[in-house]
Write an enzyme that holds these catalytic residues in place. Structure first.
Site, PDB file in Angstrom:
ATOM      1  CB  SER A   1     -22.467 -19.962  -7.304  1.00 45.65           C
ATOM      2  OG  SER A   1     -22.426 -19.700  -5.917  1.00 45.65           O
TER       3      SER A   1
ATOM      4  CB  SER B   1     -25.157 -30.700  -8.744  1.00 45.12           C
ATOM      5  OG  SER B   1     -24.408 -29.862  -7.909  1.00 45.12           O
TER       6      SER B   1
END
Length: 358
Positions: A177, A80
């Site tokens: 998300s 991420s």
């Protein structure tokens, strides 16, 4: 994708330039890194900077069963932390007037089930859109291993997520998300006419000369020196998962980089080389009151009260943390190949506190 869910062999540290402190020179940070690997990892590499001084360390092994050291300049999947690169490109487009933070997603992606959601809400995870990660199989499910070489498209992954109802109304609560950044990748392509990977390469990777950083697409291998990464096998023991099709991560987490390049990127970002002061402030503004996630950037407070900015990432077999003080004087970039015996967060937090606080 973001952080979520041993074997210890050769332990090696490397000191480059002047030591950060007498304690670091005597092995304080090395002992802390050895402790991280002893509890939660197969191997680790780290770059710690204070001003012009730098310490590069490693611990554990680069490949189980070999005794091979983790490459100090090795590449790895950053998970991420990819989001911070993508967010930077999006915000550059905002600065150029080509994308608006309050643009509805439907302006760019008509027909997508994201009613009422804006670009800003994708960036700061307040969209309420269901996380695609929750729809994907995980170890030790048989489907997880069967999907290892599968090529996923963004459309497939987005559809898997949006068949589920939103978890909240847009703009109300923070809920992480990965779907948000898959959608942002598609918006970047619509706005620029090139893929999100090419846009980030043109806007961030090439200007900063990040030689170890690239988007692999569907290529299964990690180019150049790298530690092997592992996941729990179907029968329990770890299996080598270094090679896999990273299209499952997409714009939410496919990037490959190194500790050196991540440090260069975060220093440039926080130093204002990539965004205007206004957009950098927006990046560091939480999406909800009291939150710790802005527009692709997160922050934490150390035990000594220092706030550090950056991101962390989980790419199955690789876990990454890159953080810096606001003035860029102190910075840490850390890779861990986890052993999945325990959650690594607590021991890594202790290492970060040691690195930033002494």
């Amino acid at each position: 994708m973001r952080r979520s869910v041993g074997v210890v062999g050769l332990v090696v540290g490397a000191l480059v330039g002047a030591p950060l402190s007498a304690e670091a020179g005597r092995g304080g940070l090395q002992r802390e890194l050895d402790g991280v690997v002893g509890v939660a990892g197969v191997g680790a590499q780290v770059e710690v900077r204070e001003g012009r001084r730098v310490w590069r360390g490693r611990s554990g092994v680069g490949e189980v069963g070999t005794g091979r050291a983790v490459p100090l300049a090795g590449r790895f999947r950053v998970g991420s932390v990819t989001k911070t690169f993508v967010a930077t490109a999006v915000l550059q487009l905002v600065g150029e007037g080509r994308v608006g933070l309050e643009d509805p997603v439907l302006k760019w992606l008509p027909g997508v089930r994201a009613e009422g959601v804006t670009v800003r809400q994708l960036l700061d995870h307040t969209s309420g859109l269901y996380d695609v990660l929750n729809t994907l199989p995980r170890p030790p499910e048989a489907e997880f291993y069967a999907n290892r070489w599968r090529t996923w498209t963004a459309d497939e992954l987005i559809a898997r997520a949006l068949v589920h109802p939103p978890t909240s109304k847009p703009g109300v609560v923070y809920k992480y998300s990965n779907t948000n950044y898959l959608l942002l990748g598609e918006i970047v392509e619509k706005a620029t006419g090139v893929s999100y990977a090419e846009a980030v390469e043109r806007r961030v990777i090439r200007p900063l000369r990040l030689r170890d950083t690239y988007f692999p697409g569907t290529s299964t291998a990690i180019q150049g020196p790298h530690a092997h990464g592992y996941v729990p096998g179907p029968d329990g023991p770890l299996i080598d998962y270094t090679k896999m099709n990273p299209s499952v991560f997409g714009a939410a987490g496919e990037l490959i980089s190194s500790t050196r390049d991540l440090d260069t990127f975060m220093t440039a970002l926080l130093g204002g080389r990539l965004l205007s002061p206004e957009l950098l402030r927006a990046m560091r503004t939480p999406g909800v009151e009291g939150g710790r996630y802005g527009l692709g950037l997160t922050w934490r407070t150390t035990t000594c009260g220092t706030t550090v900015y950056g991101n962390d990432g989980d790419a199955l077999a690789y876990q990454t943390w890159v953080f810096s003080t606001a003035d860029r004087r102190q910075r840490v970039a850390l890779l861990l190949t986890p052993n999945f015996d325990v959650d690594s967060d607590d021991v890594v937090d202790a290492f970060l506190d040691k690195a930033f606080c002494g």
